[in-house]
Design a protein around this motif. Sequence first.
Motif, PDB file in Angstrom:
ATOM      1  N   ALA A  63      72.875  60.518  35.234  1.00 54.04           N
ATOM      2  CA  ALA A  63      71.889  60.130  34.225  1.00 54.04           C
ATOM      3  C   ALA A  63      70.471  60.098  34.783  1.00 54.04           C
ATOM      4  N   SER A  64      70.318  59.558  36.001  1.00 53.11           N
ATOM      5  CA  SER A  64      68.974  59.340  36.537  1.00 53.11           C
ATOM      6  C   SER A  64      68.959  59.491  38.049  1.00 53.11           C
ATOM      7  N   VAL A  65      67.759  59.793  38.549  1.00 51.50           N
ATOM      8  CA  VAL A  65      67.478  59.773  39.984  1.00 51.50           C
ATOM      9  C   VAL A  65      66.620  58.536  40.242  1.00 51.50           C
ATOM     10  N   ILE A  66      67.059  57.708  41.203  1.00 52.26           N
ATOM     11  CA  ILE A  66      66.410  56.428  41.456  1.00 52.26           C
ATOM     12  C   ILE A  66      65.748  56.436  42.838  1.00 52.26           C
ATOM     13  N   PHE A  67      64.485  55.992  42.894  1.00 50.08           N
ATOM     14  CA  PHE A  67      63.744  55.845  44.140  1.00 50.08           C
ATOM     15  C   PHE A  67      63.326  54.382  44.299  1.00 50.08           C
ATOM     16  N   LEU A  68      63.251  53.927  45.547  1.00 50.45           N
ATOM     17  CA  LEU A  68      62.785  52.579  45.860  1.00 50.45           C
ATOM     18  C   LEU A  68      61.663  52.629  46.872  1.00 50.45           C
ATOM     19  N   SER A  69      60.794  51.633  46.823  1.00 49.12           N
ATOM     20  CA  SER A  69      59.823  51.414  47.884  1.00 49.12           C
ATOM     21  C   SER A  69      59.351  49.977  47.780  1.00 49.12           C
ATOM     22  N   GLY A  70      58.996  49.386  48.909  1.00 55.50           N
ATOM     23  CA  GLY A  70      58.505  48.018  48.858  1.00 55.50           C
ATOM     24  C   GLY A  70      58.484  47.349  50.204  1.00 55.50           C
ATOM     25  N   SER A  71      57.952  46.130  50.212  1.00 57.61           N
ATOM     26  CA  SER A  71      57.799  45.370  51.452  1.00 57.61           C
ATOM     27  C   SER A  71      58.721  44.169  51.529  1.00 57.61           C
ATOM     28  N   PRO A  88      76.610  57.502  35.953  1.00 61.24           N
ATOM     29  CA  PRO A  88      76.425  58.113  37.275  1.00 61.24           C
ATOM     30  C   PRO A  88      74.942  58.227  37.619  1.00 61.24           C
ATOM     31  N   LEU A  89      74.625  57.994  38.884  1.00 59.91           N
ATOM     32  CA  LEU A  89      73.241  57.974  39.338  1.00 59.91           C
ATOM     33  C   LEU A  89      73.122  58.660  40.693  1.00 59.91           C
ATOM     34  N   VAL A  90      71.896  59.057  41.022  1.00 58.12           N
ATOM     35  CA  VAL A  90      71.568  59.511  42.374  1.00 58.12           C
ATOM     36  C   VAL A  90      70.465  58.610  42.912  1.00 58.12           C
ATOM     37  N   PHE A  91      70.717  57.975  44.035  1.00 56.80           N
ATOM     38  CA  PHE A  91      69.690  57.200  44.725  1.00 56.80           C
ATOM     39  C   PHE A  91      69.153  58.057  45.865  1.00 56.80           C
ATOM     40  N   LYS A  92      67.820  58.122  45.969  1.00 56.83           N
ATOM     41  CA  LYS A  92      67.194  58.845  47.080  1.00 56.83           C
ATOM     42  C   LYS A  92      66.425  57.818  47.904  1.00 56.83           C
ATOM     43  N   VAL A  93      66.918  57.561  49.110  1.00 58.09           N
ATOM     44  CA  VAL A  93      66.388  56.459  49.923  1.00 58.09           C
ATOM     45  C   VAL A  93      65.794  57.003  51.208  1.00 58.09           C
ATOM     46  N   GLN A  94      64.629  56.481  51.567  1.00 52.95           N
ATOM     47  CA  GLN A  94      63.882  56.968  52.723  1.00 52.95           C
ATOM     48  C   GLN A  94      63.743  55.914  53.815  1.00 52.95           C
ATOM     49  N   HIS A  95      64.521  54.839  53.719  1.00 49.97           N
ATOM     50  CA  HIS A  95      64.438  53.763  54.712  1.00 49.97           C
ATOM     51  C   HIS A  95      65.807  53.099  54.817  1.00 49.97           C
ATOM     52  N   LEU A 253      75.153  59.279  46.048  1.00 52.79           N
ATOM     53  CA  LEU A 253      75.699  59.515  44.718  1.00 52.79           C
ATOM     54  C   LEU A 253      76.558  58.337  44.282  1.00 52.79           C
ATOM     55  N   TYR A 254      76.274  57.858  43.078  1.00 50.04           N
ATOM     56  CA  TYR A 254      77.054  56.754  42.498  1.00 50.04           C
ATOM     57  C   TYR A 254      77.711  57.221  41.212  1.00 50.04           C
ATOM     58  N   ALA A 255      79.017  56.929  41.088  1.00 50.76           N
ATOM     59  CA  ALA A 255      79.732  57.191  39.844  1.00 50.76           C
ATOM     60  C   ALA A 255      80.497  55.926  39.473  1.00 50.76           C
ATOM     61  N   PRO A 256      80.473  55.517  38.225  1.00 54.35           N
ATOM     62  CA  PRO A 256      81.220  54.317  37.809  1.00 54.35           C
ATOM     63  C   PRO A 256      82.710  54.468  38.102  1.00 54.35           C
ATOM     64  N   ASN A 257      83.393  53.346  38.124  1.00 52.94           N
ATOM     65  CA  ASN A 257      84.846  53.323  38.348  1.00 52.94           C
ATOM     66  C   ASN A 257      85.232  53.862  39.711  1.00 52.94           C
ATOM     67  N   HIS A 258      84.273  53.711  40.682  1.00 51.52           N
ATOM     68  CA  HIS A 258      84.571  54.030  42.085  1.00 51.52           C
ATOM     69  C   HIS A 258      84.945  55.488  42.298  1.00 51.52           C
ATOM     70  N   GLN A 259      84.281  56.393  41.563  1.00 56.19           N
ATOM     71  CA  GLN A 259      84.566  57.818  41.712  1.00 56.19           C
ATOM     72  C   GLN A 259      83.547  58.540  42.554  1.00 56.19           C
ATOM     73  N   ALA A 260      82.561  57.805  43.112  1.00 56.66           N
ATOM     74  CA  ALA A 260      81.464  58.473  43.826  1.00 56.66           C
ATOM     75  C   ALA A 260      81.964  59.361  44.948  1.00 56.66           C
ATOM     76  N   GLY A 261      82.977  58.885  45.691  1.00 57.25           N
ATOM     77  CA  GLY A 261      83.433  59.647  46.836  1.00 57.25           C
ATOM     78  C   GLY A 261      84.110  60.946  46.472  1.00 57.25           C
ATOM     79  N   HIS A 262      84.454  61.138  45.163  1.00 55.74           N
ATOM     80  CA  HIS A 262      85.169  62.336  44.757  1.00 55.74           C
ATOM     81  C   HIS A 262      84.246  63.434  44.274  1.00 55.74           C
ATOM     82  N   ARG A 263      82.950  63.156  44.196  1.00 57.23           N
ATOM     83  CA  ARG A 263      82.008  64.137  43.650  1.00 57.23           C
ATOM     84  C   ARG A 263      81.124  64.662  44.767  1.00 57.23           C
ATOM     85  N   GLN A 264      81.421  65.821  45.262  1.00 54.70           N
ATOM     86  CA  GLN A 264      80.670  66.386  46.381  1.00 54.70           C
ATOM     87  C   GLN A 264      79.784  67.499  45.883  1.00 54.70           C
TER      88      GLN A 264
END
Length: 264
Positions: A63-71, A88-95, A253-264
């Motif tokens: 559904a969405s790509v999520i970014f974070l930043s902060g102190s 389902p979501l994609v998190f893009k993390v730089q820290h 990668l996040y998928a509801p119902n603990h399916q994230a590890g199955h989506r490569q």
Amino acid sequence: MNDKIATLLRNHRMENISLLKMIEAYGPAISCSVVERGAEWGMLLALPTKQSAFDLAKYPGTASVIFLSGSHAPILNELLDQVPQDKPLVFKVQHPLYKALVESKFQVSSVRSFISYSCAEPLTAADDAEVREEAAVHDELLLLWRQNGYSEQELRRMFAGGARSFTLYRGSIPVSTCIVFCNDDPVWEVGGVFMCEEHRGNGYAKKVVSRAINSLLRRNLIPRYQVVHDNAASIHVAESLGLKKAVVLEHLLYAPNHQAGHRQ
């Protein structure tokens, strides 16, 4: 771009360069939540996946790509609590902190990462006079850069904004090329690196990349050379030139119902 958001992100410009690029590219399509408490702050950006051709191709069904930043970790935790967990979501993390916070709330799998390299001093390895620097767009080079995933519209927009190409020819045939384009001044990316298969092993990619980087440094710009984690050839070019890792952007990668590890 909201001036306050830009100021916060540019306090750590290279670390947040992907966020700044996304805001510049997708602007109104991105939703942004910012919390400030005194000197501490946190920010969460959400881009609908369908808005990004790259993410739609790589992460269909999300559904969405999520970014974070902060102190401040508590603020970021609060912002993450606002993210729905039913899609389902994609998190893009730089820290590492951001990754740890995401993993504490979402069952995610790491699917790929992008390494950004940079340098502050001119490269001596191969600033080669054979490499031709050009500000015009040539159709034969467009075909090569498009093999790296850029669209023709995107490339022409880059050149309209000041991009330049660096190409090594053998006769009239381009055997290696790259482009430089603005991410967020003064950070400019070296991308679109192409190497003809039959000419591999001759160091031509190093020549065009080093010439491109030195050109940026002479203009008092900050070079950024980004590679995907499993591209051994590009990593070799960066490290053999003496470039240093500046930031690693990891895709989770996040998928509801603990399916994230199955989506490569």
